[in-house]
Motif scaffolding. Structure first.
Motif, short mmCIF file in Angstrom:
data_model
loop_
_atom_site.label_atom_id
_atom_site.label_comp_id
_atom_site.label_asym_id
_atom_site.label_seq_id
_atom_site.Cartn_x
_atom_site.Cartn_y
_atom_site.Cartn_z
N ILE A 79 0.85 -1.18 0.00
CA ILE A 79 0.00 0.00 0.00
C ILE A 79 0.89 1.24 0.00
O ILE A 79 1.72 1.41 0.90
CB ILE A 79 -0.96 0.01 1.20
N CYS A 80 0.71 2.08 -1.01
CA CYS A 80 1.55 3.27 -1.12
C CYS A 80 0.78 4.55 -0.77
O CYS A 80 1.41 5.57 -0.46
CB CYS A 80 2.15 3.39 -2.51
N ASP A 81 -0.55 4.52 -0.84
CA ASP A 81 -1.37 5.69 -0.52
C ASP A 81 -2.65 5.23 0.16
O ASP A 81 -3.23 4.19 -0.20
CB ASP A 81 -1.75 6.46 -1.79
N ILE A 82 -3.11 6.02 1.14
CA ILE A 82 -4.37 5.76 1.83
C ILE A 82 -5.16 7.06 1.88
O ILE A 82 -4.59 8.13 2.12
CB ILE A 82 -4.15 5.23 3.26
N THR A 83 -6.46 6.96 1.66
CA THR A 83 -7.33 8.11 1.83
C THR A 83 -8.69 7.63 2.30
O THR A 83 -8.89 6.45 2.56
CB THR A 83 -7.43 8.93 0.52
N ALA A 84 -9.65 8.55 2.41
CA ALA A 84 -11.01 8.21 2.83
C ALA A 84 -11.98 9.15 2.15
O ALA A 84 -11.60 10.24 1.69
CB ALA A 84 -11.14 8.30 4.35
N THR A 92 3.91 1.98 6.27
CA THR A 92 4.40 0.92 7.16
C THR A 92 3.53 0.72 8.41
O THR A 92 3.59 -0.34 9.02
CB THR A 92 5.84 1.23 7.62
N ARG A 93 2.77 1.72 8.81
CA ARG A 93 1.90 1.56 9.98
C ARG A 93 0.61 2.35 9.78
O ARG A 93 0.61 3.38 9.10
CB ARG A 93 2.61 2.01 11.27
N VAL A 94 -0.47 1.87 10.40
CA VAL A 94 -1.76 2.53 10.35
C VAL A 94 -2.32 2.63 11.76
O VAL A 94 -2.20 1.69 12.55
CB VAL A 94 -2.75 1.75 9.45
N ARG A 95 -2.90 3.78 12.08
CA ARG A 95 -3.50 3.99 13.39
C ARG A 95 -4.83 4.72 13.23
O ARG A 95 -5.17 5.21 12.15
CB ARG A 95 -2.58 4.82 14.31
N SER A 128 1.81 6.01 8.65
CA SER A 128 3.21 6.38 8.78
C SER A 128 4.02 5.69 7.70
O SER A 128 3.68 4.59 7.25
CB SER A 128 3.74 5.98 10.16
N ASN A 129 5.11 6.35 7.29
CA ASN A 129 6.06 5.76 6.34
C ASN A 129 7.39 5.45 7.01
O ASN A 129 8.43 5.40 6.35
CB ASN A 129 6.28 6.72 5.17
N GLY A 130 7.37 5.23 8.30
CA GLY A 130 8.59 5.03 9.07
C GLY A 130 9.27 3.70 8.82
O GLY A 130 8.81 2.88 8.00
N PRO A 131 10.34 3.42 9.56
CA PRO A 131 11.16 2.22 9.33
C PRO A 131 10.55 0.97 9.97
O PRO A 131 11.09 0.41 10.93
CB PRO A 131 12.49 2.59 9.97
N ARG A 184 7.82 -2.66 9.00
CA ARG A 184 7.47 -3.58 7.93
C ARG A 184 6.40 -2.96 7.02
O ARG A 184 5.42 -2.39 7.51
CB ARG A 184 6.95 -4.90 8.50
N PRO A 185 6.55 -3.06 5.70
CA PRO A 185 5.59 -2.42 4.79
C PRO A 185 4.22 -3.09 4.83
O PRO A 185 4.11 -4.31 4.94
CB PRO A 185 6.25 -2.58 3.42
N VAL A 186 3.20 -2.27 4.73
CA VAL A 186 1.82 -2.76 4.74
C VAL A 186 1.44 -3.27 3.36
O VAL A 186 1.69 -2.61 2.35
CB VAL A 186 0.85 -1.63 5.17
N GLN A 187 0.84 -4.46 3.32
CA GLN A 187 0.42 -5.04 2.05
C GLN A 187 -1.07 -4.82 1.78
O GLN A 187 -1.46 -4.37 0.72
CB GLN A 187 0.73 -6.54 2.02
N TYR A 188 -1.91 -5.18 2.74
CA TYR A 188 -3.35 -5.06 2.54
C TYR A 188 -4.01 -4.53 3.81
O TYR A 188 -3.48 -4.68 4.91
CB TYR A 188 -3.97 -6.42 2.16
N LEU A 189 -5.17 -3.95 3.63
CA LEU A 189 -5.91 -3.36 4.74
C LEU A 189 -7.39 -3.71 4.57
O LEU A 189 -7.90 -3.74 3.45
CB LEU A 189 -5.71 -1.85 4.77
N THR A 190 -8.08 -3.95 5.68
CA THR A 190 -9.51 -4.25 5.62
C THR A 190 -10.19 -3.73 6.87
O THR A 190 -9.53 -3.31 7.83
CB THR A 190 -9.74 -5.76 5.46
N VAL A 191 -11.53 -3.73 6.84
CA VAL A 191 -12.33 -3.32 7.99
C VAL A 191 -13.01 -4.56 8.56
O VAL A 191 -13.74 -5.27 7.85
CB VAL A 191 -13.39 -2.27 7.59
N LEU A 192 -12.74 -4.84 9.82
CA LEU A 192 -13.33 -6.00 10.50
C LEU A 192 -14.66 -5.59 11.13
O LEU A 192 -14.78 -4.52 11.72
CB LEU A 192 -12.39 -6.53 11.58
N VAL A 193 -15.63 -6.48 11.01
CA VAL A 193 -16.97 -6.22 11.54
C VAL A 193 -17.21 -7.13 12.74
O VAL A 193 -17.27 -8.34 12.59
CB VAL A 193 -18.04 -6.47 10.46
#
Length: 378
Positions: A228-233, A284-287, A317-320, A322-331
């Protein structure tokens, strides 16, 4: 020497896969131990449809077209990308798709009484790169006007709510990567192992109208390793066409889903999370931040994902790490608890923060297990 009858008897439920539209079965118990495996290819007959699978009883020995042994299936043929997808409802559609050399995923997408199945075809041209779903009328405009093709057959056939339909695109942006495999899951327990092993869960629960039923998800695997290189909403649907045209993938789960009924009733706008794929490591990280909270080292996406209570924002974050591959929303909290698997991070903040009687929603993401990067502690 074993007869064909014996081969069938030893492993009647062998692992199935498709090579150029023909059904193969791997008889994994034939030659212990692996990697020496037996492969059988059979003909498909119309009378097999009523059995709900491409089953062949032992007496149909003449249906076997080819037998061979190998450590892997014929090289280069299993991994051909997906070039066509279809949805079947009823026997006549299944017969037609078999004649057109489609392969059927043997799991019912529809929890109602009417079976609905997903089919696909492989090839080397016109490669499918994105699959989305629509479950509200407002979702259709963005998909129609950005190059997606829809399958008219509704997936939730027989359900009283709005039709769920599948859309696909043969994208050509730098953020489009061919889909090489498809799966369907109907159990929460199946999901973490796939999500942590390079499978991307498409966001729409096809059983979304039944909050107490089993979740039904379609999964895709892409060619090569993507990040994942870009995230938006988005809030509402006005930006859909622009984001689809820029190569974004929408997580088809409304983060305002499951809000309790109010008096007078309200109609909060739909909110969705979007991301883009890349072959280069990026995020690399999502919060998730709540209210005016500032998370050091993170960039906030300035779209409130919780319109009915305290604002909730997606941060990355793009910090040092592990790179994020996929993202989902858990219900549900059950899904949050089930995703405790290697290479998976669950953000524990409920997107429906401080809303009583709402459906809990959580973000989860998978990371590439790069031994040289520090692990995300959350």
């Amino acid at each position: 020497m074993l007869s064909l009858y014996s081969l069938w008897s030893l492993d009647p439920g062998g692992e199935k896969f498709s090579v150029k539209g023909s059904d193969w079965t791997r008889v994994s118990r034939m030659f212990p131990p692996p990697p020496l495996l037996l492969y059988i290819r059979r003909r498909i007959h119309r009378q097999d449809l009523h059995r709900g699978r491409h089953a062949h009883p032992p007496e149909e020995k003449n249906n076997i077209l080819y037998i061979g042994t190998s450590g892997i299936p014929p090289k280069g043929k299993m991994e051909q990308p997906i070039t066509a997808v279809e949805i079947s409802f009823g026997r006549d559609q299944q017969i037609q798709l078999i004649q057109e050399q489609f392969t059927k995923l043997e799991i019912n997408l529809n929890t109602e009484e009417m079976p609905v199945f997903l089919w696909y075809k492989r090839g080397s041209e016109n490669l499918i790169t994105r699959i989305q779903f629509s479950f509200r009328e407002e979702m259709i405009h963005g998909l129609q006007n950005s190059g997606f093709t829809h399958i008219p057959q509704r997936i939730n056939e027989g359900a009283p709510d709005y039709p769920i339909r599948l859309w696909y695109m043969r994208g050509t942006t730098e953020f489009d990567f061919p889909i090489v495999d498809l799966r369907v899951t109907t159990s929460l327990q199946e999901e973490p192992a796939l999500f942590s092993n390079n499978w991307e869960r498409l966001g729409c629960d096809l059983n979304r109208s039944n909050n107490s039923g089993h979740p039904v998800y379609v999964w895709v695997k892409r060619r090569g390793r993507t990040y994942i290189c870009d995230i938006t909403a988005t809030i509402g649907f006005a930006e859909d066409v622009g984001l689809f045209n820029q190569g974004f993938f929408r997580v088809d789960e409304d983060t305002n889903r499951g809000l309790p009924l109010t008096n007078p009733p309200t109609n909060p706008p739909s909110s969705f999370i979007w991301y883009r794929h890349s072959s280069v490591q990026g995020i690399t990280r999502v919060r998730v931040s709540v209210g005016d909270e500032v998370i050091d080292g993170f960039i906030r996406v300035d779209k409130n994902l919780n319109s009915e209570s305290t604002p909730v924002y997606l941060c990355y974050s793009n910090g040092p790490h592990r790179p994020v591959q996929y993202l989902t929303v858990l219900v549900s909290e059950a899904a949050r608890d089930a995703y405790g698997a290697p290479n998976i991070t669950v953000v524990i903040v409920n997107l429906n923060f401080e809303i009583p009687r709402s459906i809990p929603l959580f973000i989860a993401y998978s990371s590439w297990a790069n031994p040289g990067a520090p692990q995300d502690p959350e």
